[in-house]
Every structure is written in structure tokens, then in C-alpha cells.
Write an enzyme that holds these catalytic residues in place. Structure first.
Site, short mmCIF file in Angstrom:
data_model
loop_
_atom_site.label_atom_id
_atom_site.label_comp_id
_atom_site.label_asym_id
_atom_site.label_seq_id
_atom_site.Cartn_x
_atom_site.Cartn_y
_atom_site.Cartn_z
N ARG A 88 0.86 -1.18 0.00
CA ARG A 88 0.00 0.00 0.00
C ARG A 88 0.90 1.22 0.00
O ARG A 88 1.50 1.56 0.99
CB ARG A 88 -0.88 0.00 1.24
CG ARG A 88 -1.79 1.19 1.37
CD ARG A 88 -2.73 1.01 2.55
NE ARG A 88 -3.64 2.12 2.69
CZ ARG A 88 -3.38 3.19 3.48
NH1 ARG A 88 -2.25 3.25 4.16
NH2 ARG A 88 -4.25 4.18 3.56
N GLU A 89 1.09 1.78 -1.22
CA GLU A 89 2.00 2.94 -1.32
C GLU A 89 1.21 4.08 -1.92
O GLU A 89 1.00 4.13 -3.13
CB GLU A 89 3.20 2.58 -2.20
CG GLU A 89 4.13 1.57 -1.55
CD GLU A 89 4.78 2.12 -0.29
OE1 GLU A 89 4.88 3.36 -0.16
OE2 GLU A 89 5.13 1.32 0.59
N LYS A 90 0.76 4.98 -1.06
CA LYS A 90 -0.10 6.05 -1.56
C LYS A 90 0.70 7.12 -2.32
O LYS A 90 0.18 7.81 -3.16
CB LYS A 90 -0.84 6.71 -0.37
CG LYS A 90 -1.96 5.86 0.17
CD LYS A 90 -3.08 5.71 -0.84
CE LYS A 90 -4.30 5.01 -0.30
NZ LYS A 90 -5.26 4.71 -1.37
N ASP A 106 -12.29 4.27 -4.31
CA ASP A 106 -11.45 3.86 -5.46
C ASP A 106 -12.34 3.34 -6.58
O ASP A 106 -13.56 3.49 -6.53
CB ASP A 106 -10.46 2.77 -4.99
CG ASP A 106 -9.50 3.31 -3.94
OD1 ASP A 106 -9.23 4.53 -3.96
OD2 ASP A 106 -9.07 2.54 -3.07
N SER A 146 -12.57 -2.26 1.27
CA SER A 146 -12.65 -1.70 2.63
C SER A 146 -14.12 -1.48 2.96
O SER A 146 -14.84 -0.83 2.20
CB SER A 146 -11.93 -0.34 2.68
OG SER A 146 -10.60 -0.50 2.29
N LYS A 180 -3.41 5.52 8.84
CA LYS A 180 -4.21 5.96 7.68
C LYS A 180 -4.44 7.46 7.83
O LYS A 180 -5.24 7.90 8.64
CB LYS A 180 -5.54 5.21 7.64
CG LYS A 180 -6.34 5.54 6.38
CD LYS A 180 -7.38 4.46 6.10
CE LYS A 180 -8.09 4.75 4.77
NZ LYS A 180 -8.87 3.61 4.29
N GLY A 204 -5.51 0.03 14.11
CA GLY A 204 -5.09 0.17 15.51
C GLY A 204 -4.99 -1.14 16.24
O GLY A 204 -5.18 -1.20 17.45
N VAL A 247 -0.59 -2.73 10.08
CA VAL A 247 0.52 -2.03 9.42
C VAL A 247 1.64 -1.76 10.45
O VAL A 247 2.66 -2.44 10.46
CB VAL A 247 0.05 -0.70 8.79
CG1 VAL A 247 1.20 -0.05 8.04
CG2 VAL A 247 -1.12 -0.95 7.84
#
Ligand SMILES: Cc1nc(C(=O)O)sc1CCOP(=O)(O)O
Ligand SMILES: C=C1C=NC(C(F)(F)F)=NC1=N
Ligand SMILES: [Mg+2]
Length: 540
Positions: free
Chosen positions: A45-47, A95, A114, A146, A181, A209
Site C-alpha cells: 500500500r503505497e499512496k 477507489d 474496505s 491511515k 489500531g 501495518v
């Protein structure tokens, strides 16, 4: 390799983030450690990456994942997923629409979505099994990872609503992971509480994450998380016994009181000002030792005193941070907490405070009056919609189902007080689940009631309900190893009502009732002969 029909890949799902790497690590080195340590699924996940870098990184990780037969999911970037031959894609609500994604990626790729609302579950169910393969249910708790997420943390109760929706819309092909979390202190509780109300579904895994990506020892972090996932019990009450099989007897009550006398439990009260004095005197009358403390810095010491128990009565004006610290401290040392959600649905402030505390801790017992229990179960008039509000169920039936629902959803011993006190044990023996639930639903739980006629005077004194909380906390806190939590809760209720009956018969008014209630708790405790107690316990 087509992982699309694999359902056991969701157990421990790493989502990467290159923005939190410890000194001397790279995204690849962190992922490599995690994969070698047993991660079952990886998502890049690379924004903010440039496409060229993203592809280079993804190809490197793909090679690693192929070697360890771990599927690789690409977040959001369908083009990159196709370019590198990823095993799947994950898209968020903002998305590319799911049907379009499926058209682009074809039938073999995993598609993840999601999800935070039951309407999104309804939508994926309508699309059917050829579209969404799994959902990330979040955000469970607040997360720094996030950025600018507008999502309000849903807590375990929010995840239960999503699991219930999956069952309601029969999306049985759809797998689930919790996210947001997630860390050691809350993962066991999430896996324990997050089961659907029909008992047939639990989370298929957890996704995180920072717990791994920000860890200087990503392999150790991964191994520890896997141990959590493989454990099948959540021993939030240490060596106390959570199995409530047989109906408690007066012999059991005698045994509970004998343990209070022997162990003299410390009962920390975080409670409202009106209850403090009376609660302390009730606790002393029972042979337990009260401490009325709301000092955040001392809760770590108090919870470690032998046989400590916490009574958390949210009529207290202590700041939320202190309450959360107290809950986390007692959970950490696996000592019991009795929760009294005072005025649960009376105001939004109280509801938000109670919901926050309920999502931050595991409670041995949740005790409230019918308004509070109905509110917690979402069955009170304000949350009932339309025709339900005039449901034909009698008040007693409504209260019983609310008590069952609270017991089940919070995996606790739920007590609904009134002229008749209802008790329901939803702990399922502390067993926690991955994928399939316990098979037990709220209606399968045992339900008891305690009665001793009409004692109107109980309502004429302050803190009579709150002080039942002191009594429950004292008797549960006093238990020795393998002591039955359920027996202690029931003993407290039968004792308290019997003392109330004796206090009422012969009092001159609410003043003498107050004093006589303490007198009779004192006497019944010290005589410790439950065969003489007048209140009646019945299994429904
Ligand atoms: C990637 C992501 N999605 C979320 C959602 O709610 O959909 S929360 C989140 C970040 C989770 O990071 P951490 O494990 O560090 O809290
Ligand atoms: C925003 C996200 C929510 N959930 C998930 C996952 F856990 F993988 F399902 N991944 C995401 N990127
Ligand atoms: Mg109350």
C-alpha cells in the site's frame, strides 16, 4: 497460482507502509522478515510512490512472496497489479468501483474491499460471489497510519454489526479481516468478541501495518502475533473459572463468601460522588476493602494488589483518559472489572463515553438497570424503529432478550437489575475464534432471575443499584484460583436482594432502610449461611 478460493490466507495480513520504517530497515527487509516469520498475506500500500518505484518494489516483493507461497495484493493501483501479475487487488470505497475492477483483473485475482457500513455489505452481497472475495473491516480503533481518515473507530461492536450483515445477506463466500489500531493488548479481545450473533462466523484474520512495519524486530512481532492468533482462549481473568455450567447452589454462595473473608479483596471504585460513601460502607460490610481513587498515576499499583477488582461506574466525572488507563491496567493484569454504564442512553455524551469504554476493555460483568441494558442492546424505544416500538413482547421478555444480547456481544456476565434481576453469562468460557464462531447465539445462553418480592424502598435511596456493583466487584474480586466468576456474580445478587428484603421489612423509612441494608449485608456475610437467604434464584 490462483489463491482466489484459498480461505486460510487471511489469518495474519500485513499491509505495508514505507513511511514508518525503523533505522536501517527497508520496505523489502521488513516484508522479508515478516514473510519468513509466517505472515499469510501481504498487501503493498503505497499512496505516494511514483509508479516506476512502485513497480520495482512490487516486483521485488512478488519474487519473495512466490518463494514463500504467500499471495501478494496491491492496494488501489489496478494497473500495477496487472503489470506485475499480483494475486489480487484491494480497493477502498472511494477507489474504482468493484464491477469495473473485476472486469479489468479477470476471474482469477482476489478482490478486497474496505468496508465500514452494513449498506456496503448489502451491496457486495448483491454483486454476488464473483466480485468481492474479502473485506477489511475498519477502522476498529484509532490509527495514526491511515492519514486524514474520516472514519470513526467502530470498535469490536461495529465489527459484529458487519459480521451480522454478512450473515443477514448470506454473503458466505466473503472472508473478513479486522483492521485499524490492532496491537497485542486489543487483538485477543477483538478475536474473542467479534463473532456474528448466530455464532456461525468470526473474523478470518487480522490485518495490520504499524505493529510490524514500524517494528525494529518485524520477525519477532510477526511470531508473537501468530501465537495470539493460534491461541483459543482469552484469559482476561487469569486463573478464575469462566465456565458456568451447573446452576449455582447455596453451597457455592457459601464458598464465595468464605473466599471474600479469606482474601479480603481490594475494590477500587471509580464512581459517582453520590455512590462513593455508601459504596465504601457496603464494601466494608461485606468484609472487602474499598479504595475510592481516580488518580491515573496510581491505578498501575492498585490493580497489582492481591485480589484487586475495579468497579467502573460511569456516573463518575473522572476524565476519559483516566478511565481508559484504569480499564487497560486491570485488563493487563487480568483482574476483574465490573462495569456500570450509568444513564447509558440518557444523553449522547454518556452514550459516547460508555461506548468508548466498552470498546477499550473486557469486563467480567456489565450491570445496569433496564433502561441501560435495553439501550446497550439497541432495544430501547429511541433506537427501536417503527412497528418494533410496539412489539408484542412483554417488558420482561424484552429485558431478557436485551440481557442476552449484552451478554453475547460483550462476552460478559450481563446483569439487568429491577424488581426481578436477570443474569446471563455470555463468556462462552473465554474461548475465542478465527473464522467460525462458537456456534452459540444469544438465545442459546443460560438465563437466570433473582426475585424477593417487591422492595420499593430500594428505589428510594441513592446508589442502591450502584452498590450492587460494589457487592459484585467484592465477591468476584475475592475469588481464589479457579473460583467461579458466574457463581460470585449470582451470589452477590441473591445476597444483596435478601439483605434488601430484610432491610425493608421493619424499616421506618428510607433512612433506616439505608442503614438496615448495610446491617443486613454485614450480618448475612458474617453468618454466611445462604440457606437462610430469602431471595429466590430461578433458571429460565
Ligand atoms: C490501511 C488501513 N485501513 C484502515 C481502514 O479502516 O480501512 S485503517 C488502516 C491503517 C491500519 O494501520 P495500523 O495497523 O498501523 O493501525
Ligand atoms: C484501507 C484498507 C482496509 N483494509 C485493508 C485490508 F485489511 F487489507 F483488508 N486494506 C486496506 N488498504
Ligand atoms: Mg445504575
Amino acid at each position: 497460482m490462483n489463491y482466489r478460493k484459498d480461505t486460510d490466507v487471511y489469518k495474519l495480513y500485513l499491509v505495508t507502509d514505507s513511511g514508518m520504517l525503523p533505522e536501517g530497515t527497508t520496505l523489502f527487509s521488513q516484508v522479508e522478515k515478516a514473510v519468513k516469520a509466517g505472515i499469510t498475506l501481504v498487501q503493498i500500500r503505497e499512496k505516494d510512490s511514483d509508479t516506476k518505484d512502485f513497480i520495482a518494489e512490487a516486483l521485488e516483493v512478488k519474487k519473495l512472496c512466490n518463494e514463500y507461497k504467500v499471495p501478494l495484493i496491491i492496494n488501489d493501483r489496478i494497473d500495477v497489479a496487472l503489470a506485475i501479475g499480483a494475486d489480487g487487488v484491494h480497493v477502498g470505497q472511494d477507489d474504482m468501483p468493484i464491477p469495473m475492477v473485476r472486469d479489468l483483473v479477470g476471474p482469477d485475482m482476489i478482490i478486497g474491499w474496505s468496508v465500514g457500513k452494513t449498506s456496503e455489505v448489502q451491496q457486495l452481497a448483491e454483486w454476488g460471489p464473483d466480485y468481492v472475495d474479502y473485506i477489511g473491516i475498519g477502522t476498529l480503533f484509532p490509527t495514526e497510519t491511515k492519514k486524514n481518515s474520516k472514519k470513526v473507530p467502530m470498535g469490536p461492536q461495529g465489527a459484529i454489526r458487519i459480521l451480522d450483515a454478512l450473515q443477514e445477506y448470506k454473503a458466505d463466500w466473503c472472508r473478513t479481516v479486522g483492521i485499524g489500531g490492532l496491537h497485542a493488548p486489543n487483538i485477543p479481545r477483538v478475536l474473542y468478541q467479534c463473532t456474528s450473533s448466530d455464532g456461525k462466523r468470526a473474523l478470518d484474520g487480522i490485518s495490520l501495518v504499524s505493529d510490524i512495519m514500524a517494528s525494529p524486530t518485524a520477525d519477532v512481532a510477526t511470531k508473537r502475533l501468530l501465537e495470539f492468533l493460534d491461541d483459543t482462549t482469552y484469559s482476561y481473568l487469569g486463573d478464575l473459572n469462566l465456565q458456568s455450567n451447573d446452576e449455582p447452589t447455596s453451597h457455592d454462595f457459601h464458598d464465595v463468601l468464605a473466599q471474600v473473608a479469606k482474601n479480603r479483596p481490594l475494590v477500587q471504585h471509580v464512581t459517582n460522588k453520590v455512590h462513593q460513601n455508601f459504596g465504601a460502607n457496603v464494601t466494608l460490610a461485606l468484609g472487602a476493602s474499598p479504595i475510592m481513587s481516580e488518580i491515573e498515576s496510581e491505578v498501575g499499583e492498585l490493580c497489582r494488589i492481591p485480589n484487586a477488582a475495579l468497579l467502573l461506574n460511569t456516573g463518575s466525572v473522572a476524565p476519559l483518559s483516566m478511565l481508559k488507563t484504569a480499564v487497560a491496567a486491570y485488563n493487563e493484569v487480568t483482574r476483574p472489572i465490573v462495569f456500570d454504564p450509568v444513564g447509558y442512553s440518557a444523553t449522547t455524551t454518556r452514550r459516547d463515553l460508555n461506548d468508548a469504554l466498552l470498546s477499550y476493555g473486557q469486563y467480567a460483568c456489565i450491570k445496569g438497570n433496564s433502561g441501560e441494558i435495553l439501550g446497550l442492546a439497541g432495544l430501547n424505544s429511541s433506537s427501536m424503529k417503527g412497528v418494533d416500538a410496539t412489539s408484542t413482547a412483554s417488558d420482561a421478555e424484552l429485558i431478557q432478550s436485551a440481557t442476552r444480547i449484552v451478554a453475547y456481544r460483550y462476552k460478559t456476565i450481563a446483569v439487568c437489575t429491577g424488581e426481578t434481576d436477570y443474569i446471563c453469562d455470555g463468556t462462552v468460557g473465554g474461548r475465542r475464534f478465527i473464522s467460525t464462531g462458537s456456534g452459540i447465539g444469544p438465545d442459546d445462553l443460560d438465563m437466570y432471575y433473582v426475585q424477593d418480592g417487591h422492595i420499593p424502598m430500594m428505589g428510594d435511596i441513592t446508589a442502591s443499584g450502584c452498590s450492587l456493583g460494589s457487592t459484585i466487584a467484592s465477591l468476584v474480586g475475592g475469588l481464589g484460583p479457579d473460583g467461579s466468576v458466574f457463581n460470585a456474580v449470582v451470589a452477590a445478587i441473591v445476597l444483596y436482594k435478601s439483605a434488601g428484603r430484610l432491610a425493608a421489612d421493619g424499616c421506618d423509612g428510607s433512612g433506616s432502610f439505608h442503614v438496615r441494608l448495610i446491617d443486613n449485608l454485614y450480618k448475612l456475610t458474617r453468618v454466611n449461611n445462604p440457606d437462610t437467604w430469602s431471595a429466590v434464584l430461578k433458571k429460565i
